[in-house]
Design a protein around this motif. Structure first.
Motif, PDB file in Angstrom:
ATOM      1  N   GLU A  37       0.841  -1.201   0.000  1.00 49.97           N
ATOM      2  CA  GLU A  37       0.000   0.000   0.000  1.00 49.97           C
ATOM      3  C   GLU A  37       0.881   1.257   0.000  1.00 49.97           C
ATOM      4  O   GLU A  37       0.587   2.230  -0.689  1.00 49.97           O
ATOM      5  CB  GLU A  37      -0.924  -0.015   1.217  1.00 49.97           C
ATOM      6  CG  GLU A  37      -1.905   1.112   1.257  1.00 49.97           C
ATOM      7  CD  GLU A  37      -2.975   1.013   0.184  1.00 49.97           C
ATOM      8  OE1 GLU A  37      -3.517   2.082  -0.180  1.00 49.97           O
ATOM      9  OE2 GLU A  37      -3.263  -0.088  -0.304  1.00 49.97           O
ATOM     10  N   HIS A  38       1.963   1.206   0.747  1.00 52.06           N
ATOM     11  CA  HIS A  38       2.901   2.334   0.768  1.00 52.06           C
ATOM     12  C   HIS A  38       3.538   2.531  -0.607  1.00 52.06           C
ATOM     13  O   HIS A  38       3.650   3.659  -1.084  1.00 52.06           O
ATOM     14  CB  HIS A  38       3.972   2.085   1.831  1.00 52.06           C
ATOM     15  CG  HIS A  38       5.055   3.116   1.842  1.00 52.06           C
ATOM     16  ND1 HIS A  38       4.843   4.396   2.285  1.00 52.06           N
ATOM     17  CD2 HIS A  38       6.349   3.062   1.450  1.00 52.06           C
ATOM     18  CE1 HIS A  38       5.970   5.089   2.167  1.00 52.06           C
ATOM     19  NE2 HIS A  38       6.898   4.289   1.668  1.00 52.06           N
ATOM     20  N   LYS A  39       3.961   1.428  -1.232  1.00 49.66           N
ATOM     21  CA  LYS A  39       4.550   1.539  -2.569  1.00 49.66           C
ATOM     22  C   LYS A  39       3.550   2.119  -3.566  1.00 49.66           C
ATOM     23  O   LYS A  39       3.919   2.933  -4.421  1.00 49.66           O
ATOM     24  CB  LYS A  39       5.035   0.166  -3.051  1.00 49.66           C
ATOM     25  CG  LYS A  39       6.329  -0.275  -2.403  1.00 49.66           C
ATOM     26  CD  LYS A  39       6.867  -1.492  -3.066  1.00 49.66           C
ATOM     27  CE  LYS A  39       7.206  -1.177  -4.483  1.00 49.66           C
ATOM     28  NZ  LYS A  39       8.488  -1.548  -4.954  1.00 49.66           N
ATOM     29  N   LYS A  40       2.283   1.716  -3.472  1.00 46.33           N
ATOM     30  CA  LYS A  40       1.256   2.232  -4.375  1.00 46.33           C
ATOM     31  C   LYS A  40       1.054   3.735  -4.165  1.00 46.33           C
ATOM     32  O   LYS A  40       0.985   4.503  -5.130  1.00 46.33           O
ATOM     33  CB  LYS A  40      -0.070   1.504  -4.154  1.00 46.33           C
ATOM     34  CG  LYS A  40      -1.172   1.981  -5.088  1.00 46.33           C
ATOM     35  CD  LYS A  40      -2.477   1.332  -4.784  1.00 46.33           C
ATOM     36  CE  LYS A  40      -3.119   2.118  -3.676  1.00 46.33           C
ATOM     37  NZ  LYS A  40      -4.501   1.784  -3.406  1.00 46.33           N
ATOM     38  N   GLU A  41       0.997   4.159  -2.907  1.00 39.48           N
ATOM     39  CA  GLU A  41       0.823   5.583  -2.629  1.00 39.48           C
ATOM     40  C   GLU A  41       2.024   6.397  -3.106  1.00 39.48           C
ATOM     41  O   GLU A  41       1.857   7.502  -3.628  1.00 39.48           O
ATOM     42  CB  GLU A  41       0.569   5.801  -1.147  1.00 39.48           C
ATOM     43  CG  GLU A  41      -0.807   5.372  -0.721  1.00 39.48           C
ATOM     44  CD  GLU A  41      -1.106   5.710   0.723  1.00 39.48           C
ATOM     45  OE1 GLU A  41      -0.276   6.379   1.375  1.00 39.48           O
ATOM     46  OE2 GLU A  41      -2.173   5.298   1.192  1.00 39.48           O
ATOM     47  N   MET A  42       3.229   5.861  -2.930  1.00 40.55           N
ATOM     48  CA  MET A  42       4.412   6.583  -3.405  1.00 40.55           C
ATOM     49  C   MET A  42       4.406   6.706  -4.923  1.00 40.55           C
ATOM     50  O   MET A  42       4.754   7.752  -5.474  1.00 40.55           O
ATOM     51  CB  MET A  42       5.692   5.875  -2.944  1.00 40.55           C
ATOM     52  CG  MET A  42       5.948   5.969  -1.463  1.00 40.55           C
ATOM     53  SD  MET A  42       6.167   7.680  -0.922  1.00 40.55           S
ATOM     54  CE  MET A  42       4.742   7.884   0.099  1.00 40.55           C
ATOM     55  N   ALA A  43       3.978   5.662  -5.626  1.00 42.94           N
ATOM     56  CA  ALA A  43       3.889   5.723  -7.089  1.00 42.94           C
ATOM     57  C   ALA A  43       2.831   6.732  -7.523  1.00 42.94           C
ATOM     58  O   ALA A  43       3.027   7.470  -8.500  1.00 42.94           O
ATOM     59  CB  ALA A  43       3.573   4.347  -7.659  1.00 42.94           C
ATOM     60  N   GLU A  46       4.315  10.233  -6.998  1.00 44.10           N
ATOM     61  CA  GLU A  46       5.316  10.561  -8.012  1.00 44.10           C
ATOM     62  C   GLU A  46       4.678  10.875  -9.361  1.00 44.10           C
ATOM     63  O   GLU A  46       5.179  11.713 -10.102  1.00 44.10           O
ATOM     64  CB  GLU A  46       6.307   9.412  -8.157  1.00 44.10           C
ATOM     65  CG  GLU A  46       7.248   9.278  -6.978  1.00 44.10           C
ATOM     66  CD  GLU A  46       8.145   8.068  -7.085  1.00 44.10           C
ATOM     67  OE1 GLU A  46       8.083   7.354  -8.110  1.00 44.10           O
ATOM     68  OE2 GLU A  46       8.923   7.829  -6.141  1.00 44.10           O
ATOM     69  N   SER A  47       3.569  10.201  -9.675  1.00 43.72           N
ATOM     70  CA  SER A  47       2.927  10.456 -10.962  1.00 43.72           C
ATOM     71  C   SER A  47       1.919  11.597 -10.903  1.00 43.72           C
ATOM     72  O   SER A  47       1.354  11.963 -11.925  1.00 43.72           O
ATOM     73  CB  SER A  47       2.237   9.181 -11.463  1.00 43.72           C
ATOM     74  OG  SER A  47       1.153   8.850 -10.615  1.00 43.72           O
ATOM     75  N   GLY A  48       1.677  12.141  -9.714  1.00 40.68           N
ATOM     76  CA  GLY A  48       0.764  13.274  -9.596  1.00 40.68           C
ATOM     77  C   GLY A  48      -0.703  12.892  -9.549  1.00 40.68           C
ATOM     78  O   GLY A  48      -1.566  13.744  -9.697  1.00 40.68           O
ATOM     79  N   GLN A  49      -1.024  11.633  -9.323  1.00 39.66           N
ATOM     80  CA  GLN A  49      -2.415  11.180  -9.301  1.00 39.66           C
ATOM     81  C   GLN A  49      -2.918  10.902  -7.888  1.00 39.66           C
ATOM     82  O   GLN A  49      -4.005  10.371  -7.727  1.00 39.66           O
ATOM     83  CB  GLN A  49      -2.553   9.909 -10.131  1.00 39.66           C
ATOM     84  CG  GLN A  49      -2.184  10.082 -11.570  1.00 39.66           C
ATOM     85  CD  GLN A  49      -2.179   8.749 -12.299  1.00 39.66           C
ATOM     86  OE1 GLN A  49      -2.310   7.700 -11.687  1.00 39.66           O
ATOM     87  NE2 GLN A  49      -2.027   8.801 -13.600  1.00 39.66           N
TER      88      GLN A  49
END
Length: 115
Positions: A37-43, A46-49
């Motif tokens: 979940e942390h990796k998904k939020e960081m991605a 980073e992508s601005g979404q």
């Protein structure tokens, strides 16, 4: 003099091993879920979404409804299997169903207003 005897043997200790392993597996599974979940939020950040993904206020209704429905159904099933009286399980089932109905109603309303 009476000697103190310990009734806790190796066989008794081995009895608790599966329970300890189950507890460790649950903790590891929880840690893996939090990590991904942390990796998904960081991605998303980073992508601005990230702002788009965080605006859905209905997620807690879905999660709460499913949780209460599962608890109620578990209570009803255990009461039927044990031959006892059905306690608050039926009420919890209806609360869970009401929360799920509200979630799907709000999803339809949001989809109709954005379309």
């Amino acid at each position: 003099m009476i000697s103190i005897q310990s009734g806790f043997t190796l066989g008794d200790a081995l009895f608790f091993v599966p329970f300890v392993l189950l507890g460790v597996a649950i903790l590891v599974f929880g840690g893996v879920v939090v990590y991904f979940e942390h990796k998904k939020e960081m991605a998303l950040i980073e992508s601005g979404q990230y702002a788009d993904a965080n605006t859905d206020s209905r997620a807690w209704i879905l999660g709460g409804g499913l949780l209460v429905l599962a608890l109620g159904l578990g209570s009803v099933v255990s009461a039927f299997l044990s031959g006892g009286a059905v306690g608050d399980g039926v009420s919890a089932v209806f609360v869970g169903l009401a929360a799920l109905a509200y979630y799907f109603y709000k999803r339809r309303v949001v989809a109709a207003t954005t379309a």
